[in-house]
Design a protein around this motif. Sequence first.
Motif, PDB file in Angstrom:
ATOM      1  N   VAL A 607       0.863  -1.187   0.000  1.00  0.00           N
ATOM      2  CA  VAL A 607       0.000   0.000   0.000  1.00  0.00           C
ATOM      3  C   VAL A 607       0.890   1.225   0.000  1.00  0.00           C
ATOM      4  O   VAL A 607       1.797   1.339   0.829  1.00  0.00           O
ATOM      5  N   THR A 608       0.631   2.134  -0.937  1.00  0.00           N
ATOM      6  CA  THR A 608       1.388   3.382  -1.022  1.00  0.00           C
ATOM      7  C   THR A 608       0.475   4.549  -0.668  1.00  0.00           C
ATOM      8  O   THR A 608      -0.701   4.568  -1.051  1.00  0.00           O
ATOM      9  N   ALA A 609       1.021   5.511   0.045  1.00  0.00           N
ATOM     10  CA  ALA A 609       0.244   6.694   0.410  1.00  0.00           C
ATOM     11  C   ALA A 609       0.125   7.639  -0.783  1.00  0.00           C
ATOM     12  O   ALA A 609       0.917   7.595  -1.725  1.00  0.00           O
ATOM     13  N   MET A 610      -0.881   8.492  -0.744  1.00  0.00           N
ATOM     14  CA  MET A 610      -0.899   9.645  -1.637  1.00  0.00           C
ATOM     15  C   MET A 610       0.168  10.624  -1.148  1.00  0.00           C
ATOM     16  O   MET A 610       0.522  10.626   0.030  1.00  0.00           O
ATOM     17  N   THR A 655       2.316  -0.859  -9.505  1.00  0.00           N
ATOM     18  CA  THR A 655       3.531  -0.582  -8.739  1.00  0.00           C
ATOM     19  C   THR A 655       3.212   0.309  -7.556  1.00  0.00           C
ATOM     20  O   THR A 655       2.201   1.020  -7.539  1.00  0.00           O
ATOM     21  N   GLY A 656       4.082   0.238  -6.572  1.00  0.00           N
ATOM     22  CA  GLY A 656       3.992   1.164  -5.458  1.00  0.00           C
ATOM     23  C   GLY A 656       5.144   2.144  -5.536  1.00  0.00           C
ATOM     24  O   GLY A 656       5.891   2.186  -6.520  1.00  0.00           O
ATOM     25  N   ASN A 657       5.298   2.947  -4.504  1.00  0.00           N
ATOM     26  CA  ASN A 657       6.384   3.929  -4.457  1.00  0.00           C
ATOM     27  C   ASN A 657       6.988   3.903  -3.064  1.00  0.00           C
ATOM     28  O   ASN A 657       6.290   4.076  -2.056  1.00  0.00           O
ATOM     29  N   GLY A 658       8.295   3.679  -3.011  1.00  0.00           N
ATOM     30  CA  GLY A 658       8.973   3.495  -1.739  1.00  0.00           C
ATOM     31  C   GLY A 658       9.080   4.739  -0.887  1.00  0.00           C
ATOM     32  O   GLY A 658       9.626   4.665   0.217  1.00  0.00           O
ATOM     33  N   PHE A 659       8.534   5.878  -1.337  1.00  0.00           N
ATOM     34  CA  PHE A 659       8.606   7.055  -0.468  1.00  0.00           C
ATOM     35  C   PHE A 659       7.784   6.836   0.793  1.00  0.00           C
ATOM     36  O   PHE A 659       8.114   7.333   1.869  1.00  0.00           O
ATOM     37  N   CYS A 660       6.690   6.058   0.678  1.00  0.00           N
ATOM     38  CA  CYS A 660       5.888   5.669   1.844  1.00  0.00           C
ATOM     39  C   CYS A 660       5.073   4.451   1.438  1.00  0.00           C
ATOM     40  O   CYS A 660       3.970   4.581   0.922  1.00  0.00           O
ATOM     41  N   TYR A 707      -1.853  10.757   3.408  1.00  0.00           N
ATOM     42  CA  TYR A 707      -1.280  11.772   2.509  1.00  0.00           C
ATOM     43  C   TYR A 707       0.034  12.235   3.123  1.00  0.00           C
ATOM     44  O   TYR A 707       0.057  12.894   4.174  1.00  0.00           O
ATOM     45  N   VAL A 708       1.148  11.862   2.487  1.00  0.00           N
ATOM     46  CA  VAL A 708       2.477  12.116   3.056  1.00  0.00           C
ATOM     47  C   VAL A 708       3.230  13.126   2.194  1.00  0.00           C
ATOM     48  O   VAL A 708       3.209  13.043   0.965  1.00  0.00           O
ATOM     49  N   PHE A 709       3.899  14.047   2.847  1.00  0.00           N
ATOM     50  CA  PHE A 709       4.615  15.128   2.171  1.00  0.00           C
ATOM     51  C   PHE A 709       6.046  14.684   1.876  1.00  0.00           C
ATOM     52  O   PHE A 709       6.716  14.075   2.709  1.00  0.00           O
ATOM     53  N   HIS A 710       6.545  15.058   0.668  1.00  0.00           N
ATOM     54  CA  HIS A 710       7.788  14.470   0.181  1.00  0.00           C
ATOM     55  C   HIS A 710       8.632  15.541  -0.524  1.00  0.00           C
ATOM     56  O   HIS A 710       8.182  16.164  -1.489  1.00  0.00           O
TER      57      HIS A 710
END
Length: 788
Positions: A607-610, A655-660, A707-710
Amino acid sequence: MQKLIPAEAAPAEHVALIRQSPLFNEDWYLRTYPDVQILGLDAAAHYLWLGSLLRRDPSSDFSTAGYLEMNPDVGAAGMNPLLHYVKNGHREGRRLAPRRRALDPASWKQGSVPAIADAPSVLLCAHEVNAHMFGGERSFIDMLEALGQMRLNVYVTVPKEGNADYIELLRAKSCGLFAFPYGQWSKNRDPDETSIEDFTHIIEQCNISLVYCNTIVLVDPLIAARRAGRVTAIHARELIDHDEHLCNRMGMDAKGIIDRILKQTDYVVANSAATQKLFAHSRRSFHAPNVAKVDALDMPNPVADRIVFGIVSSNIPKKGIADFVEVARRAEAVAPQAFFRVIGPDNDYVAELKAAGLPGNLEFAGYADTPAEAMAQVNVVLALSHFAESFGRTVAEAQAARRPVIAYRWGAVPELIDDDQTGFLVAHKDVDAVVARVALLCREPHRIAAMGEAGREKILRQFAPVVLRNNLRQALSAMLSEPVALRADATRRLTIIVPVYNAPDAVERCLQSVLTRTDLARHRVLMINDGSSDERVQPMLERFALNPGFHLLVNPQNMGYTRTINRGIQWAGDDDILLLNSDTIVHDGWIEGMQKVALGTPKAGTVTAMGDNSGAFSFPTSGILNPKPEDMSYDDWARRIISFTQDSDPIDVPTGNGFCMYIRRDLMDHIGLFDEDAFPRGYGEENDFCMRTIKAGWKNFISPHAYVFHQRTASFGAEKEGLMKTAMEIVNQRHPDYARKVKAAFGSGRMKQLRALAAKAYEEGAVVARPAWRDAQVGEPADRSIHR
């Protein structure tokens, strides 16, 4: 061939006494135990020879198990219960036991699994109990183990107690077991009101929500459930359109059987894609494949000068034993180093084959208690069933044990074998083609190892027990109209892995947000310093490590992103994992927003966050920075975004994204870690991992609740373009459909709808409005809470 029962096991005078007894009903016996008629056995002789040992009843008026229970000396003497009653018991005034009923104390065995007060209860019904555990019994155990992992109360019914070890296993893996007689669907058998009454009592006593029959041949439980207003399901394990014996037994053609199944049950779960095709016109069918116990079958396959080809079966004619004998006979001339072994129980059919004469390169090795014991005796497995197997359990077990399989291209078996990769497929009943493949492997024995490894990889990916669990969980969530959680998820711990390389200011902001917005009494944070050259980083990480719940690992040198996170994943033990870039800022409730999807959605693997600045995962607009209003805090802005997006369902993506990114531990147990050899520096590793996730039957989701800030690439800087280019070349080579899947998922209507919801946060005066359809009643309302 005519089946033979040993004369000493059923003397003619004893058969006559049984047949003349008013307590023996031949028609009832054949209807209740259809395998007797299929094998062509005399009913009275079968009861004398084998039926009583299986605790089968000679009629509805005499209980074999009950008579032995009341008269233990009869069992101790090894006498047939009805024969004893006819010859001596009646004269001695021995008590006849009435037919055992479901609510008799002797029918109930308390299970070892504790019931959960507010969880749905499922009644799982078996159709048979054999003296040995064959595919039917093993598949039932697989079902029970899969359901047992869910937050459900699972009760079991069996029609008799003919196998003490098997019954104990079922009892230990359930909340409780009922053993009482009930019959199977056949053309001459009407529904049994006594059985229906028994099932009704169980449904009411255990507050059953779902009655689940493990095969299509059970009818009485479904009738009881319908009368009680409960949900019903059957597990279809038969290729009805290829099963002449089944159609004859039911007294109707395949279409008639399928139509009747769909009328008498709410849902159908198919054990293979081939089986599910029979119910393709129904939107009430699911696919949950049979599986192989991959851990127990992780074994070597040493090949010596003599190569052993085996068949593992119940040794009945339709399993192709005669074809196997003929293969051995013909192979004597063309493959002298081949030896053939039949693994299965001795019976009258085996005796006939032996009497007819066997080639010198073949032996009957007897029954093996476990699949592992069977596979240890062979190098290659042959699957030569004359009937269309709806799955092919032995084929899956063989490949899980690194044994290539030579099989007929028939039934659902081709779903399991990649021809010329994990084994060979030949035309149905083409014995010459089988012999040719045997000779090929004898000439090129090195192929056995290569095929064995490929076969095990296929079974691990597609037919491991976790695949059955995930598919069943999805099906039961639909059947019960509520998400079915896993029992272990209630206490599941999460390790948040933050790999760090330089950028101390961004890292400190990230860790401070995690520290203040994470329940560290329940979860933990692992910081990994991957050889940072900035001297400010290590002291800062050591300060954070003083906080309870924070942990620090230091790589002795820069290992690269992928090796670093793999090290953290292994350090975390059995925990779920959340990968978090060190240049992010999280918000209040971020863990709950991720776990709502990861733990609440069947088949969710990642699961990846927005995010506000996370490439394709940026919301509302992809690929750019979506600025936060200056007058709002990170928490307030995330809360506002989520207030609009939370009404969206999770979006599945390739795909997911490893930022979160949240990763379930059981997914990693299934498919392994990130590929640190192909993607050592980062970029591409999560794309490859997520595509492997899909191929193993799991899904990747975007959570509309986090929702995570990056800041993006604070660690990689100018290296980004080169890293991405190289990584994506590898990804596209490994997964040719990756680009197409990405385009379809991120351009879908559901994705556009989620972006539109997020965009509303920027509109002045916009207020959250719950979509009308969320509260609209669909069909007739039902208070399911009463079935708890």
